[in-house]
Design a protein around this motif. Structure first.
Motif, short mmCIF file in Angstrom:
data_model
loop_
_atom_site.label_atom_id
_atom_site.label_comp_id
_atom_site.label_asym_id
_atom_site.label_seq_id
_atom_site.Cartn_x
_atom_site.Cartn_y
_atom_site.Cartn_z
N MET A 1 0.83 -1.21 0.00
CA MET A 1 0.00 0.00 0.00
C MET A 1 0.85 1.26 0.00
SD MET A 1 -3.06 1.13 -0.14
CE MET A 1 -3.64 2.82 -0.14
N GLY A 2 2.10 1.14 0.42
CA GLY A 2 2.98 2.30 0.40
C GLY A 2 3.22 2.85 -1.00
N VAL B 1 3.15 7.34 -5.02
CA VAL B 1 2.89 7.83 -6.38
C VAL B 1 1.87 8.96 -6.35
CG1 VAL B 1 1.99 7.21 -8.65
CG2 VAL B 1 3.53 5.65 -7.44
N LEU B 2 0.90 8.90 -5.45
CA LEU B 2 -0.08 9.98 -5.32
C LEU B 2 0.62 11.30 -5.02
CD1 LEU B 2 -3.06 10.97 -5.01
CD2 LEU B 2 -2.88 10.37 -2.58
N GLY B 3 1.73 11.22 -4.27
CA GLY B 3 2.46 12.42 -3.93
C GLY B 3 3.36 12.94 -5.03
N VAL B 4 3.95 12.03 -5.82
CA VAL B 4 4.93 12.47 -6.81
C VAL B 4 4.36 12.59 -8.23
CG1 VAL B 4 6.85 11.52 -5.48
CG2 VAL B 4 5.76 10.09 -7.22
N PRO C 1 0.41 12.27 -9.49
CA PRO C 1 -1.00 11.90 -9.34
C PRO C 1 -1.74 11.82 -10.67
CG PRO C 1 -0.72 14.20 -8.79
CD PRO C 1 0.66 13.66 -9.06
N MET C 2 -1.41 10.81 -11.44
CA MET C 2 -2.07 10.60 -12.73
C MET C 2 -2.95 9.36 -12.64
SD MET C 2 1.08 11.35 -15.38
CE MET C 2 0.03 10.90 -16.77
N THR C 3 -4.15 9.44 -13.18
CA THR C 3 -5.12 8.35 -13.07
C THR C 3 -4.58 7.04 -13.65
OG1 THR C 3 -6.93 9.94 -13.25
CG2 THR C 3 -7.46 7.63 -13.63
N LEU C 4 -4.06 7.08 -14.87
CA LEU C 4 -3.61 5.86 -15.54
C LEU C 4 -2.38 5.25 -14.87
CD1 LEU C 4 -4.11 6.78 -19.31
CD2 LEU C 4 -5.58 5.41 -17.80
N LEU C 5 -1.60 6.05 -14.18
CA LEU C 5 -0.45 5.53 -13.46
C LEU C 5 -0.86 4.95 -12.10
CD1 LEU C 5 2.61 5.14 -13.20
CD2 LEU C 5 2.75 7.49 -12.32
N LEU C 6 -1.77 5.63 -11.43
CA LEU C 6 -2.19 5.20 -10.10
C LEU C 6 -3.05 3.94 -10.12
CD1 LEU C 6 -3.01 8.51 -8.17
CD2 LEU C 6 -1.53 6.65 -7.37
N MET C 7 -3.84 3.77 -11.16
CA MET C 7 -4.79 2.64 -11.18
C MET C 7 -4.12 1.27 -11.06
SD MET C 7 -7.81 3.83 -13.83
CE MET C 7 -8.61 2.23 -13.75
N PRO C 8 -3.12 0.92 -11.88
CA PRO C 8 -2.51 -0.42 -11.73
C PRO C 8 -1.77 -0.59 -10.40
CG PRO C 8 -1.29 0.91 -13.32
CD PRO C 8 -2.54 1.65 -13.02
N ILE C 9 -1.17 0.49 -9.91
CA ILE C 9 -0.46 0.40 -8.63
C ILE C 9 -1.45 0.20 -7.48
CG2 ILE C 9 1.10 1.61 -7.04
CD1 ILE C 9 2.22 3.09 -9.46
N ALA C 10 -2.59 0.88 -7.56
CA ALA C 10 -3.63 0.70 -6.56
C ALA C 10 -4.22 -0.71 -6.64
CB ALA C 10 -4.72 1.74 -6.75
N THR D 1 5.18 9.87 3.31
CA THR D 1 4.33 8.93 4.03
C THR D 1 4.34 7.56 3.36
OG1 THR D 1 2.90 10.71 4.81
CG2 THR D 1 2.01 8.46 4.89
N GLY D 2 4.33 7.53 2.04
CA GLY D 2 4.34 6.26 1.31
C GLY D 2 5.58 5.43 1.61
N VAL D 3 6.73 6.08 1.67
CA VAL D 3 7.97 5.37 1.98
C VAL D 3 7.95 4.85 3.42
CG1 VAL D 3 10.47 5.59 2.20
CG2 VAL D 3 9.27 6.72 0.31
N ALA D 4 7.55 5.70 4.35
CA ALA D 4 7.51 5.31 5.76
C ALA D 4 6.54 4.16 5.99
CB ALA D 4 7.13 6.52 6.62
N TYR D 5 5.44 4.17 5.27
CA TYR D 5 4.41 3.13 5.41
C TYR D 5 5.01 1.75 5.09
CZ TYR D 5 -0.16 0.88 4.93
OH TYR D 5 -1.24 0.06 5.08
#
Length: 415
Positions: free
Chosen positions: A295-296, A301-304, A306-315, A380-384
């Protein structure tokens, strides 16, 4: 395992009605997070306003959790859920009416959502404690995977539909649908027959002490709960608060884009539920914590970027991992905690896991006004990820295996 055997838990009519009730209520509530978030932002554009509402709801939930666990172990869990559902229908319907009529204010929404949070403190421990009463021990993983299937299955379309409603008639109508589904769920729950709850005869304080002893005596349990106290605060602040805020302010994502990302996350989870219906987790917590660490990535990626097509497969991948933990954790709890103390131990789990969420939503909401929200989310993503993997250093977390099923009341009452 044959495909038909993947649905064996549904052959028990009590679990089948419970599944129908849960799936129905989830069909509406899957729209609620998106609808409520953007409804609040419509009233007040500040991220701190959304953080205030979410914090208030979570504080109310945390305050009443231990009481909810005791009540669920002392009374009929089915009846507790029905009463809670009735109150949830009223609260969600009230927020919907305020938003639809255009008279909603942040204080109004805050008060109602606090009541909603308090009600959830009784619903959640009752739900978790009820499942072992409805299915045979050997079917616990399958039953929990089926419940996740219902939860994430509705969330695939729910956020998308909610996004369309928010962009059209408004978020209040999505909350109105949510309210109606709880009424339908109450009727379905009435079809479940259970023996009377066995009351210990002790005081509520004595019941709380017994629940604490069951909780504290298991190292794997309290270590993960402490860890999730931190991880959930991060998720609530970075993903649930700053996620919609970034989507609202960044044209590369937007409301519809954020809804698609949440749906992709749910799609990953539902794919994993289909796997877990057919494949046993021999080390449920080891697999689960590795999955949680994924989940991190979408938070970062949301922070660096935030593109829909990039975030969708990672999510999507993160959803796969999150469900591996969700089912694994439920199975570990239901197999290793006595049935009579299930709801109380679940309430201690939820208290520890949720207690820092109000802090997370408040702090992240404040930080968004003081510095760059995207930078906060990326860190936060890295720390998570680091924290999630660090929990695996505890041997009892890594090595906890499955408990050999034994005959219980659920098996004798099946059908």
């Amino acid at each position: 395992m044959k495909m038909a055997e993947s649905w064996e838990a549904l052959q028990d009519k009590r679990f089948r009605w419970f599944f129908i009730a849960r799936a129905t209520s989830l069909a509406g509530s899957s729209m609620a997070p998106v609808a409520l978030a953007f409804a609040v932002l419509h009233v007040d554009k500040r991220a701190s306003a959304l953080a205030t509402v979410m914090t208030g709801r979570m504080v109310a939930l945390v305050v009443f959790l231990l009481i909810g666990g005791v009540v669920a172990d002392r009374m009929s869990r089915r009846r507790v859920i029905q009463v809670s559902h009735a109150l949830t229908a009223i609260t969600q319907g009230s927020v919907a009416a305020l938003i639809i009529t255009g008279v909603a204010t942040i204080p109004m929404i805050l008060v109602i959502e606090c009541v909603n949070g308090a009600v959830s403190a009784f619903t959640m421990p009752s739900m978790q404690g009820l499942v072992p009463q409805l299915v045979e021990p050997r079917l616990l993983q399958q039953a929990n995977a089926l419940m996740s299937f219902a939860r994430y299955g509705t969330q695939i379309l729910g956020p998308v539909v909610a996004g369309l409603i928010v962009a059209g008639p408004g978020g209040g109508w999505a909350l109105a649908v949510d309210s109606l589904t709880y009424v339908i769920a109450i009727v379905a729950l009435a079809r479940i027959a259970l023996p009377p709850a066995a009351h210990s005869g002790e005081s509520m304080l004595a019941d709380l002490r017994e629940g604490w002893q069951e909780f504290a005596s298991r190292t794997w349990l309290w270590v993960i709960v402490v860890g999730f106290g931190v991880l959930n605060a991060m998720t609530a602040g970075a993903w649930a608060v700053l996620g919609p805020y970034i989507a609202e302010t960044d044209p590369t994502l937007g409301v519809r884009g954020w809804s698609l990302v949440l749906s992709a996350q749910a799609a990953g989870a539902i794919v994993m539920t289909l796997v877990l219906m057919r494949t046993q987790l021999n080390r449920p917590l080891r697999s689960g914590m590795i999955g949680v660490a994924l989940m991190g990535a979408p938070i970062f990626v949301l922070g660096v970027r935030p593109m829909t097509l990039l975030l969708m497969p990672i999510a999507f991948v993160a959803g796969v991992g999150t469900e591996a933990f969700g089912t694994g954790w439920s199975v570990a709890m239901m197999e290793n905690v006595p049935e009579h103390a299930q709801s109380r131990v679940w309430s201690y789990d939820m208290l520890g896991s949720f207690v820092a969420i109000p802090i997370g939503t408040t702090v992240f909401g404040w930080l968004a006004t003081a510095t760059d929200p995207s930078r906060i989310v990326a860190v936060t993503g890295v720390a998570y990820t680091v924290i999630a993997l660090g929990i695996l250093l505890v041997p009892s977390v890594r090595n906890l295996g499955r408990v050999k099923p034994v005959a219980t009341e659920a098996s004798s009452l099946a059908g």
